[in-house]
Scaffold this active site. Structure first.
Site, PDB file in Angstrom:
ATOM      1  N   HIS A 256      39.381  43.132  36.702  1.00 63.20           N
ATOM      2  CA  HIS A 256      40.191  44.309  37.058  1.00 63.20           C
ATOM      3  C   HIS A 256      39.388  45.597  36.989  1.00 63.20           C
ATOM      4  O   HIS A 256      39.968  46.680  36.871  1.00 63.20           O
ATOM      5  CB  HIS A 256      41.465  44.413  36.194  1.00 63.20           C
ATOM      6  CG  HIS A 256      42.351  43.204  36.269  1.00 63.20           C
ATOM      7  ND1 HIS A 256      43.539  43.094  35.565  1.00 63.20           N
ATOM      8  CD2 HIS A 256      42.245  42.050  36.975  1.00 63.20           C
ATOM      9  CE1 HIS A 256      44.108  41.915  35.818  1.00 63.20           C
ATOM     10  NE2 HIS A 256      43.328  41.277  36.678  1.00 63.20           N
TER      11      HIS A 256
ATOM     12  N   GLU B  28      49.095  38.289  43.697  1.00 64.09           N
ATOM     13  CA  GLU B  28      49.252  37.776  42.323  1.00 64.09           C
ATOM     14  C   GLU B  28      49.135  38.892  41.301  1.00 64.09           C
ATOM     15  O   GLU B  28      49.865  38.934  40.306  1.00 64.09           O
ATOM     16  CB  GLU B  28      48.180  36.702  42.053  1.00 64.09           C
ATOM     17  CG  GLU B  28      48.319  35.996  40.702  1.00 64.09           C
ATOM     18  CD  GLU B  28      47.517  36.617  39.564  1.00 64.09           C
ATOM     19  OE1 GLU B  28      47.661  36.154  38.429  1.00 64.09           O
ATOM     20  OE2 GLU B  28      46.755  37.586  39.795  1.00 64.09           O
ATOM     21  N   GLU B  29      48.182  39.791  41.561  1.00 62.31           N
ATOM     22  CA  GLU B  29      47.828  40.807  40.555  1.00 62.31           C
ATOM     23  C   GLU B  29      48.944  41.824  40.305  1.00 62.31           C
ATOM     24  O   GLU B  29      48.859  42.615  39.375  1.00 62.31           O
ATOM     25  CB  GLU B  29      46.551  41.553  40.989  1.00 62.31           C
ATOM     26  CG  GLU B  29      45.307  40.670  41.107  1.00 62.31           C
ATOM     27  CD  GLU B  29      44.746  40.251  39.756  1.00 62.31           C
ATOM     28  OE1 GLU B  29      45.422  40.447  38.734  1.00 62.31           O
ATOM     29  OE2 GLU B  29      43.620  39.726  39.736  1.00 62.31           O
TER      30      GLU B  29
ATOM     31  N   ASP C 200      37.745  37.132  39.197  1.00 58.40           N
ATOM     32  CA  ASP C 200      39.228  37.184  39.326  1.00 58.40           C
ATOM     33  C   ASP C 200      39.599  37.695  40.715  1.00 58.40           C
ATOM     34  O   ASP C 200      39.773  38.875  40.900  1.00 58.40           O
ATOM     35  CB  ASP C 200      39.779  38.095  38.219  1.00 58.40           C
ATOM     36  CG  ASP C 200      41.291  38.092  38.158  1.00 58.40           C
ATOM     37  OD1 ASP C 200      41.916  37.246  38.796  1.00 58.40           O
ATOM     38  OD2 ASP C 200      41.851  38.964  37.465  1.00 58.40           O
TER      39      ASP C 200
ATOM     40  N   HIS D  62      44.751  32.729  43.550  1.00 57.79           N
ATOM     41  CA  HIS D  62      45.159  33.956  44.240  1.00 57.79           C
ATOM     42  C   HIS D  62      44.022  34.570  45.037  1.00 57.79           C
ATOM     43  O   HIS D  62      42.859  34.541  44.638  1.00 57.79           O
ATOM     44  CB  HIS D  62      45.823  34.957  43.296  1.00 57.79           C
ATOM     45  CG  HIS D  62      44.959  35.569  42.252  1.00 57.79           C
ATOM     46  ND1 HIS D  62      44.249  36.732  42.465  1.00 57.79           N
ATOM     47  CD2 HIS D  62      44.709  35.209  40.974  1.00 57.79           C
ATOM     48  CE1 HIS D  62      43.609  37.066  41.350  1.00 57.79           C
ATOM     49  NE2 HIS D  62      43.866  36.154  40.426  1.00 57.79           N
TER      50      HIS D  62
ATOM     51  N   ASP E 240      42.216  29.998  38.833  1.00 57.05           N
ATOM     52  CA  ASP E 240      42.125  31.448  38.699  1.00 57.05           C
ATOM     53  C   ASP E 240      41.085  31.742  37.623  1.00 57.05           C
ATOM     54  O   ASP E 240      41.371  31.591  36.431  1.00 57.05           O
ATOM     55  CB  ASP E 240      43.498  32.032  38.321  1.00 57.05           C
ATOM     56  CG  ASP E 240      43.475  33.560  38.236  1.00 57.05           C
ATOM     57  OD1 ASP E 240      42.409  34.154  38.465  1.00 57.05           O
ATOM     58  OD2 ASP E 240      44.529  34.147  37.920  1.00 57.05           O
TER      59      ASP E 240
HETATM   60  N1  BES Z   1      43.244  35.976  36.317  1.00 63.07           N
HETATM   61  C1  BES Z   1      44.251  36.718  35.639  1.00 63.07           C
HETATM   62  C2  BES Z   1      44.929  35.882  34.586  1.00 63.07           C
HETATM   63  C3  BES Z   1      44.203  35.704  33.302  1.00 63.07           C
HETATM   64  C4  BES Z   1      43.621  36.772  32.660  1.00 63.07           C
HETATM   65  C5  BES Z   1      44.203  34.472  32.722  1.00 63.07           C
HETATM   66  C6  BES Z   1      43.014  36.564  31.454  1.00 63.07           C
HETATM   67  C7  BES Z   1      43.599  34.269  31.495  1.00 63.07           C
HETATM   68  C8  BES Z   1      42.993  35.327  30.878  1.00 63.07           C
HETATM   69  C9  BES Z   1      45.327  37.183  36.611  1.00 63.07           C
HETATM   70  O1  BES Z   1      44.798  37.545  37.840  1.00 63.07           O
HETATM   71  C10 BES Z   1      46.010  38.387  36.049  1.00 63.07           C
HETATM   72  O2  BES Z   1      45.397  39.412  35.986  1.00 63.07           O
HETATM   73  N2  BES Z   1      47.270  38.243  35.629  1.00 63.07           N
HETATM   74  C11 BES Z   1      48.009  39.327  35.084  1.00 63.07           C
HETATM   75  C12 BES Z   1      49.465  38.958  34.930  1.00 63.07           C
HETATM   76  C13 BES Z   1      50.244  38.922  36.215  1.00 63.07           C
HETATM   77  C14 BES Z   1      51.669  38.491  35.937  1.00 63.07           C
HETATM   78  C15 BES Z   1      50.223  40.247  36.952  1.00 63.07           C
HETATM   79  C16 BES Z   1      47.499  39.668  33.701  1.00 63.07           C
HETATM   80  O3  BES Z   1      46.988  38.801  33.007  1.00 63.07           O
HETATM   81  O4  BES Z   1      47.648  40.825  33.314  1.00 63.07           O
HETATM   82 ZN    ZN Z   2      43.789  39.397  37.573  1.00 63.98          ZN
END
Ligand code: BES
Ligand code: ZN
Length: 394
Positions: free
Chosen positions: A362, A257-258, A223, A204, A285
Site C-alpha cells: 500500500h 479488493e483494496e 500486493d 485481486h 494474495d
Molecule cells: N493483501 C492484503 C491482505 C493482507 C494484508 C493479508 C496483510 C495478510 C496480511 C489485501 O490486499 C488488503 O490490503 N486487505 C485489506 C482489507 C480489505 C477488506 C480492504 C487490509 O488488510 O487492510
Molecule cells: Zn492490499
C-alpha cells in the site's frame, strides 16, 4: 478422484466415528428437505437458523445421511455432527453459511493425480512470473477507479486470452461491475465430465497506495501483482500442456479488493444466488516476499475451510516440498472471505505469517526490488495452485 462417492462417504463416516457421541447434526435446509423422505423415521427439526437446521440422528442414520447426500444430491458436505444440542445450536446461530463454509467437507481430498501433476509442476518457471509482475507494476496504479486500473484489467484479460487462444473449450471474459469502472477477469476451462462443479483460483487485480488511492503511484508488486502473475504461470503451464479437466476450472482476477473486497463479493454473491457448485476456492494474495525464515507457505486459518487447508498442506508435502504452517489474519483480509461468507470452501496460502508481513504494501515502495528482486517465492505458490486445480478438477 475416481472413487469419489465411496471415498467421501468413508471420509465422513471416519470423522463421525472419531467423535462417537455426535448425534446432533446441523444440515442445510435444502439438503434436509431432500433427504427427509429417504430417512427411515420422521426427523424433527430441533432448531433452525440461517437456512440450516439442527436434527438428532443416530450413528447409523448419520452414516446413511452421507450416502443419501451423495447418491441423491451428488454433492458432499452439507452437514456436520456435534457432541451436544447446544454446540449445534451455537454453530448455526453465530455463523450460518459461513459456518458451513469453514467446517464442512465439500469434496474428496484424495491425492491421486501425480502422473499429471508432477510433470506440470516441474515446468513452473520463475522468469515468466517475474516478467508478469514487472508488467503489472509498470501501470502507475491499478486502483479500481483509475484509468490505468481499467487498462490493467484489460491487460490481464489479453494476457490470459493469448495463452489460451488455441483452445475452444477455454474462454476469457471481463466481468463488469455496476458500481465502479474496473472489471474483474474470469478465465473458464470447461470441464469435460462434471462441468457444473467448479474449482476456482483467484487473486485481486487492483492496487492501492495511501489512504485514498486515486492516481498516486501504487506498483503493488507484492500486493497483488504477485498473485496475478502466479495465476498467469499456472495458466501458461496448463495451456502449454493442453490440460483438459473433468470439472470446470476458473481463474479470477478480482476488481476493487483494496476498497472492501468489492469485486469478489459481487461475484461470490452472484454464484450463491445461482446455486453454482463451487467445490474449492484458492486465493492468491501476496506470494512474492519471503518474510518468515522457517515457513515458506503459511495458511491463514481464519475465514477459511479447515479440511481444504489440510489438503493444501498435503499437496505442499507431495509436490512443493517446502516447510509450511498456519497463521491468522484476524479479519476478512482478502477475497477468500467473500467466498467463505457466501458458503463456499476457501483457502489463502500466504507468503509469511501475519507477524512477518511485508510492511511496504500500500505504498509506492511495494516493488519487485524491495521484495527481493526475483519471483522464486511466488514459484512455490504456482506449483501449489497447479496441484490444487488438477487434483480437485480430475
Ligand atoms: N493483501 C492484503 C491482505 C493482507 C494484508 C493479508 C496483510 C495478510 C496480511 C489485501 O490486499 C488488503 O490490503 N486487505 C485489506 C482489507 C480489505 C477488506 C480492504 C487490509 O488488510 O487492510
Ligand atoms: Zn492490499
Amino acid at each position: 478422484m475416481k472413487k469419489i462417492m465411496g471415498l467421501i462417504a468413508l471420509t465422513l463416516s471416519a470423522s463421525v466415528l472419531a467423535a462417537p457421541k455426535a448425534q446432533w447434526v446441523t444440515v442445510d435446509n435444502n439438503v434436509l428437505a431432500k433427504i427427509r423422505p429417504k430417512l427411515n423415521k420422521s426427523v424433527q427439526t430441533l432448531y433452525s437458523a440461517q437456512g440450516a437446521s439442527v436434527v438428532k440422528l443416530s450413528q447409523d442414520e448419520i452414516e446413511g445421511l452421507s450416502h443419501v447426500i451423495h447418491n441423491e444430491l451428488h454433492r458432499c458436505g452439507g452437514f456436520i455432527a456435534h457432541e451436544s444440542f447446544e454446540e449445534a445450536q451455537n454453530a448455526l446461530s453465530f455463523q450460518g453459511d459461513m459456518y458451513f463454509a469453514k467446517s464442512a467437507i465439500f469434496t474428496d481430498y484424495t491425492i491421486d493425480q501425480s502422473n499429471i501433476v508432477a510433470p506440470l509442476v516441474a515446468q513452473v518457471e520463475e522468469p515468466s512470473i517475474r516478467s508478469m509482475i514487472e508488467k503489472l507494476s509498470n501501470f502507475n496504479t491499478r486502483f479500481y477507479k483509475s484509468e490505468t486500473g481499467i487498462k490493467s484489467s484489460e491487460f490481464i484479460r489479453d494476457t490470459w486470452s493469448e495463452l489460451s487462444k488455441h483452445r475452444s473449450d477455454v474462454k476469457v471474459e471481463l466481468y463488469k461491475h455496476s458500481s465502479w469502472p474496473q472489471a474483474s477477469i474470469i478465465m473458464t476451462i470447461q470441464g469435460s465430465e462434471k462441468s457444473d462443479e467448479i474449482v476456482i483460483v483467484g487473486g485481486h487485480a487492483d492496487s492501492i497506495s495511501g489512504m485514498f488511492g486515486g492516481n498516486s503511484r501504487a506498483p503493488g508488486a507484492d500486493d497483488n501483482a504477485s498473485g496475478i502473475a502466479t495465476i498467469t504461470e499456472v495458466i501458461r503451464v496448463l495451456m502449454q500442456n493442453d490440460f483438459k479437466p473433468k470439472r470446470t476450472i476458473q481463474f479470477m482476477g478480482y476488481a476493487a479488493e483494496e476498497v472492501g473486497l468489492l469485486g469478489s463479493k459481487d461475484i461470490a454473491g452472484n454464484y450463491k444466488n445461482k446455486s453454482k457448485k463451487v467445490i474449492g476456492v484458492m486465493q492468491l494474495d501476496m506470494t512474492l516476499n519471503k518474510g518468515t525464515a522457517d515457513k515458506d507457505i503459511v495458511m491463514m486459518a481464519d475465514y477459511t475451510n479447515g479440511a481444504q487447508n489440510e489438503f493444501l498442506g498435503k499437496l505442499i508435502d507431495e509436490y512443493v516440498k517446502v516447510p509450511w504452517g498456519y497463521s491468522r489474519c484476524g479479519y476478512g483480509c482478502s477475497d477468500h472471505a467473500s467466498w467463505t461468507a457466501a458458503g463456499y470452501p476457501a483457502s489463502i496460502p500466504f507468503e509469511s505469517t501475519m507477524e512477518d508481513i511485508n510492511r511496504k504494501i500500500h505504498t509506492p515502495q511495494d516493488t519487485l526490488q524491495s521484495a527481493g528482486g526475483d519471483a522464486k517465492h511466488a514459484a512455490k505458490f504456482a506449483k501449489l495452485a497447479t496441484a490444487f486445480v488438477v487434483e480437485l478438477a480430475n
